[in-house]
Scaffold this active site. Structure first.
Site, PDB file in Angstrom:
ATOM      1  N   GLY A  14      49.531  -1.317  81.988  1.00 46.07           N
ATOM      2  CA  GLY A  14      50.855  -1.423  81.001  1.00 46.07           C
ATOM      3  C   GLY A  14      51.558  -2.724  81.483  1.00 46.07           C
ATOM      4  CB  THR A  16      51.730  -9.167  79.458  1.00 49.41           C
ATOM      5  OG1 THR A  16      52.363  -9.600  80.591  1.00 49.41           O
ATOM      6  CG2 THR A  16      52.210 -10.122  78.263  1.00 49.41           C
ATOM      7  CB  ILE A  43      49.258   0.031  90.422  1.00 49.80           C
ATOM      8  CG1 ILE A  43      48.461   1.072  91.228  1.00 49.80           C
ATOM      9  CG2 ILE A  43      48.461  -1.275  90.423  1.00 49.80           C
ATOM     10  CD1 ILE A  43      47.038   1.502  90.383  1.00 49.80           C
ATOM     11  CE  LYS A  79      54.702 -24.766  76.922  1.00 49.16           C
ATOM     12  NZ  LYS A  79      53.559 -24.037  77.452  1.00 49.16           N
ATOM     13  CD  GLU A 343      47.250 -27.930  78.209  1.00 52.57           C
ATOM     14  OE1 GLU A 343      48.087 -27.453  77.284  1.00 52.57           O
ATOM     15  OE2 GLU A 343      47.132 -29.187  78.325  1.00 52.57           O
ATOM     16  CB  THR A 345      45.129 -20.641  77.517  1.00 44.71           C
ATOM     17  OG1 THR A 345      44.798 -20.859  78.937  1.00 44.71           O
ATOM     18  CG2 THR A 345      45.391 -21.841  76.689  1.00 44.71           C
TER      19      THR A 345
HETATM   20  P1  FAD Z   1      48.708  -6.764  85.017  1.00 50.75           P
HETATM   21  O1  FAD Z   1      49.989  -7.373  84.947  1.00 50.75           O
HETATM   22  O2  FAD Z   1      48.228  -6.800  86.253  1.00 50.75           O
HETATM   23  O3  FAD Z   1      48.899  -5.391  84.668  1.00 50.75           O
HETATM   24  C1  FAD Z   1      47.728  -4.350  84.976  1.00 50.75           C
HETATM   25  C2  FAD Z   1      48.227  -2.748  84.513  1.00 50.75           C
HETATM   26  O4  FAD Z   1      47.249  -2.066  84.905  1.00 50.75           O
HETATM   27  C3  FAD Z   1      49.557  -2.451  85.218  1.00 50.75           C
HETATM   28  O5  FAD Z   1      50.384  -1.757  84.354  1.00 50.75           O
HETATM   29  C4  FAD Z   1      48.914  -1.515  86.340  1.00 50.75           C
HETATM   30  O6  FAD Z   1      49.890  -0.536  86.605  1.00 50.75           O
HETATM   31  C5  FAD Z   1      47.787  -0.888  85.631  1.00 50.75           C
HETATM   32  N1  FAD Z   1      46.774  -0.295  86.388  1.00 50.75           N
HETATM   33  C6  FAD Z   1      45.863  -0.972  87.214  1.00 50.75           C
HETATM   34  N2  FAD Z   1      45.312  -0.178  87.828  1.00 50.75           N
HETATM   35  C7  FAD Z   1      45.746   1.263  87.558  1.00 50.75           C
HETATM   36  C8  FAD Z   1      45.241   2.569  87.801  1.00 50.75           C
HETATM   37  N3  FAD Z   1      44.335   2.609  88.884  1.00 50.75           N
HETATM   38  N4  FAD Z   1      45.872   3.390  87.471  1.00 50.75           N
HETATM   39  C9  FAD Z   1      46.897   3.432  86.327  1.00 50.75           C
HETATM   40  N5  FAD Z   1      47.187   2.034  86.106  1.00 50.75           N
HETATM   41  C10 FAD Z   1      46.451   1.096  86.642  1.00 50.75           C
HETATM   42  N6  FAD Z   1      49.679 -16.508  81.155  1.00 50.75           N
HETATM   43  C11 FAD Z   1      50.299 -17.183  80.396  1.00 50.75           C
HETATM   44  O7  FAD Z   1      49.989 -17.123  79.173  1.00 50.75           O
HETATM   45  N7  FAD Z   1      51.076 -18.156  80.489  1.00 50.75           N
HETATM   46  C12 FAD Z   1      51.580 -18.341  81.871  1.00 50.75           C
HETATM   47  O8  FAD Z   1      52.326 -19.313  82.101  1.00 50.75           O
HETATM   48  C13 FAD Z   1      50.839 -17.657  82.882  1.00 50.75           C
HETATM   49  N8  FAD Z   1      51.068 -17.741  84.342  1.00 50.75           N
HETATM   50  C14 FAD Z   1      50.069 -17.212  85.266  1.00 50.75           C
HETATM   51  C15 FAD Z   1      50.371 -17.536  86.428  1.00 50.75           C
HETATM   52  C16 FAD Z   1      49.587 -16.926  87.235  1.00 50.75           C
HETATM   53  C17 FAD Z   1      49.401 -17.187  88.732  1.00 50.75           C
HETATM   54  C18 FAD Z   1      48.797 -15.748  87.054  1.00 50.75           C
HETATM   55  C19 FAD Z   1      47.975 -14.863  88.021  1.00 50.75           C
HETATM   56  C20 FAD Z   1      48.791 -15.315  85.808  1.00 50.75           C
HETATM   57  C21 FAD Z   1      49.441 -16.379  84.946  1.00 50.75           C
HETATM   58  N9  FAD Z   1      49.497 -15.891  83.393  1.00 50.75           N
HETATM   59  C22 FAD Z   1      50.004 -16.671  82.630  1.00 50.75           C
HETATM   60  C23 FAD Z   1      48.478 -14.545  82.972  1.00 50.75           C
HETATM   61  C24 FAD Z   1      49.499 -13.550  82.697  1.00 50.75           C
HETATM   62  O9  FAD Z   1      50.278 -13.227  83.805  1.00 50.75           O
HETATM   63  C25 FAD Z   1      48.541 -12.289  82.405  1.00 50.75           C
HETATM   64  O10 FAD Z   1      47.582 -12.900  81.465  1.00 50.75           O
HETATM   65  C26 FAD Z   1      49.385 -11.374  81.716  1.00 50.75           C
HETATM   66  O11 FAD Z   1      50.536 -10.908  82.438  1.00 50.75           O
HETATM   67  C27 FAD Z   1      48.545 -10.028  81.456  1.00 50.75           C
HETATM   68  O12 FAD Z   1      48.333  -9.324  82.756  1.00 50.75           O
HETATM   69  P2  FAD Z   1      47.625  -8.075  82.582  1.00 50.75           P
HETATM   70  O13 FAD Z   1      48.539  -7.238  81.533  1.00 50.75           O
HETATM   71  O14 FAD Z   1      46.198  -8.368  82.283  1.00 50.75           O
HETATM   72  O15 FAD Z   1      47.566  -7.351  83.942  1.00 50.75           O
END
Ligand code: FAD
Length: 498
Positions: A14, A16, A43, A79, A343, A345
């Site tokens: 859960g 982004t 987590i 932006k 960028e 992305t």
């Molecule tokens: P996460 O936010 O890590 O979510 C993972 C989810 O899985 C969480 O809800 C967690 O609870 C759940 N989960 C994991 N394991 C378990 C388990 N065992 N049981 C139950 N639930 C579990 N993107 C942009 O577009 N612009 C930016 O400027 C940008 N800057 C960034 C800067 C950095 C340093 C980083 C690392 C990333 C950046 N990103 C950016 C990328 C962006 O943050 C992510 O692509 C986006 O937030 C998606 O994250 P996610 O949902 O894939 O993962």
């Protein structure tokens, strides 16, 4: 006829990515699907990621989101592009602004006239012909479809926002559309013993959530796509060697810039992302050339306001999953791969994965040809963005060891072809559905000091005086309305203050 339609979709995670997937699927296919989302507050999420590109407006539109309500709920700002400081050489500054630059005449792009004008000493810096850049540098903003009384495009914009608040906003929308959320930590992923598909995720509470299609949004760990299915990773660290980021939010200082800043340092770069309630900062660096203590010092020495929290380090590895879709699992977000946010992305790649999933939506046969086609498109999208990011590093004239090494590295053939073509002819061609436009590439190529040997011969159709007059007119058209626009803060205060 046997009904092979998929009914049960499980989103794992859960952050982004997870809530974007749940919101988009429920908005478009909600009456056909039962959608469950499992996440663990213990987590948590990665908690960074705040800058976007204009395509996000299509995604919000698809989900039926009111833009002002969304900006307000996410402490968002507008932006117009990204300013790059110190990238080519220390002291350089250029902007990759969204939208059009100047106006084309007949067959060729505006920038071919600009290249000739530059050679003949009658052109101003490129940004003076970009409405987005001119408005952005003046600290102003308004939603403008066309520059008044002209044929020139108005403002093209994206957002900065707090990604955690965006996920919460999307959660509200998805739950109103019928998505059911389950809180809990997944301890086991159960595979079907015959076909090897994921059958269910089992929680520590003992609950089991089964489904037909699983969307893995579990972040870097790739709980389903990697830990359960062992899909593998294509590593691009030889082209993008930065492997860590230190992030810290700070208090706002001075006017709210309507653009992201990217400032190069000795072994990486720093982002500054202005939100309504704070500024997001981070230092992306290469641990082979700078240790963490030094990277932290560089960041804290160069932020503009008081830190609001302890700096936090995030480790990553540039690359992508060998297959974004494996069996009945589709990885989105950080579980599908990582390209540093130079960028902006990553959120776009989530959106892109969702759009492609909708167009390749499977049935329970999971036709391999459909999966292969999806994976080819996703790989193409990743590779083109990868090339664009590598360009920023490779085309530099700095003298620190990190910059020398990225300048001297061999780059992908697809990027080399683009650079060679540009150097020889001043031309850029957008291939297939490549994300970044010709004018985006042009701004970065020129901004990084790659100067073409020539320009298109059609730009010689004007006399020198006509050319100078044409360039002057465009500059006047672009700059004239700027002072009448509200400042970025005024616009937000009036329309969408949190
Ligand atoms: P996460 O936010 O890590 O979510 C993972 C989810 O899985 C969480 O809800 C967690 O609870 C759940 N989960 C994991 N394991 C378990 C388990 N065992 N049981 C139950 N639930 C579990 N993107 C942009 O577009 N612009 C930016 O400027 C940008 N800057 C960034 C800067 C950095 C340093 C980083 C690392 C990333 C950046 N990103 C950016 C990328 C962006 O943050 C992510 O692509 C986006 O937030 C998606 O994250 P996610 O949902 O894939 O993962």
């Amino acid at each position: 006829m046997d009904d092979r339609r998929i009914r049960d979709v499980v989103v794992v995670g859960g952050g982004t990515a997870g809530w974007m997937a749940a919101a988009a699927l429920s908005a478009t296919m909600g009456d056909q699907l039962r959608i469950r989302l499992v996440e663990s507050e213990d987590i948590g999420t990665v908690g960074v990621g705040e800058a976007t590109i204009p395509a996000i407006r299509l995604f919000n539109g698809l989900c039926g989101i009111d833009e002002d309500a969304f900006v307000k709920a996410t402490q968002g700002s507008f932006k117009l592009g990204i300013e790059f400081q110190n990238w080519g050489r220390v002291g350089d500054s250029y902007m990759h602004a969204f939208g059009q630059i100047g106006q084309s005449l007949d067959l060729i792009e505006f920038w071919q006239y600009w290249l000739r004008g530059r050679q003949e000493g009658v052109a101003a810096p490129l940004g003076h012909y970009s409405f987005n850049e001119t408005v952005g540098r003046a600290g102003r903003f308004a939603r403008i479809g066309r520059i008044p009384n002209t044929e020139l495009d108005g403002i093209s914009y994206a957002f900065h926002f707090d990604a955690s608040l965006y996920a919460a906003f999307l959660r509200g929308l998805a739950e109103r559309n019928g998505v059911v959320r389950t809180e809990g930590r997944i301890r086991h992923v159960r595979l079907d013993s015959q076909i090897g598909h994921v059958a269910a995720v089992e929680l520590e509470s003992g609950e089991s959530v089964s489904g037909e299609l699983f969307i893995d949004c579990s972040g870097f760990r790739g709980l389903l796509i990697e830990q359960a299915l062992e899909t593998g990773y294509v590593d691009w660290t030889h082209w993008l060697p930065c492997d860590r980021a230190i992030a810290v939010p700070t208090a706002n200082v001075g006017p709210l810039r309507p653009y992201t800043q990217s400032i190069a340092h000795a072994a990486g770069w720093q982002w500054r992302i202005p939100l309504q309630h704070r500024t997001g900062n981070g230092h992306v660096f290469c641990s082979a050339f700078m240790d963490e203590a030094e990277a932290r010092r560089v960041l804290l020495d160069t932020v503009e306001g008081e830190p609001l929290a302890e700096p936090r380090t995030i480790h990553f590895r540039a690359g992508m999953r060998r297959k974004a879709w494996n069996r009945n699992v589709i990885a989105l977000g950080l579980s599908s791969g990582f390209l540093e946010p130079l960028e902006s992305t990553s959120i776009h790649l989530v959106q892109n994965g969702i759009a492609r999933l909708l167009s390749h939506f499977p049935d329970r046969n999971f036709a391999p040809a459909n999966i292969d086609a999806y994976n080819r498109r996703i790989a193409y999208d990743y590779e083109r963005i990868r090339d664009f990011i590598i360009l920023h590093y490779h085309a530099n004239q700095r003298d620190e060891p990190f910059w020398q090494s990225v300048r001297e590295m061999a780059v992908p053939g697809s990027l080399l072809d683009k650079i060679d073509l540009f150097r020889a002819t001043g031309r850029v061609f957008r291939e297939q559905e490549e994300l970044f436009t010709e004018v985006g590439w042009f701004q970065v190529l020129i901004g990084q000091n790659i100067v073409p040997e020539t320009y298109h011969p059609l730009a010689d159709a004007l006399t020198r005086d006509e050319l100078a007059g044409f360039l002057k007119d465009i500059r006047t058209i672009v700059s004239a309305p700027v002072s009448r626009l509200p400042t970025h803060e005024e616009f937000i205060a009036h329309q969408c203050a949190a």
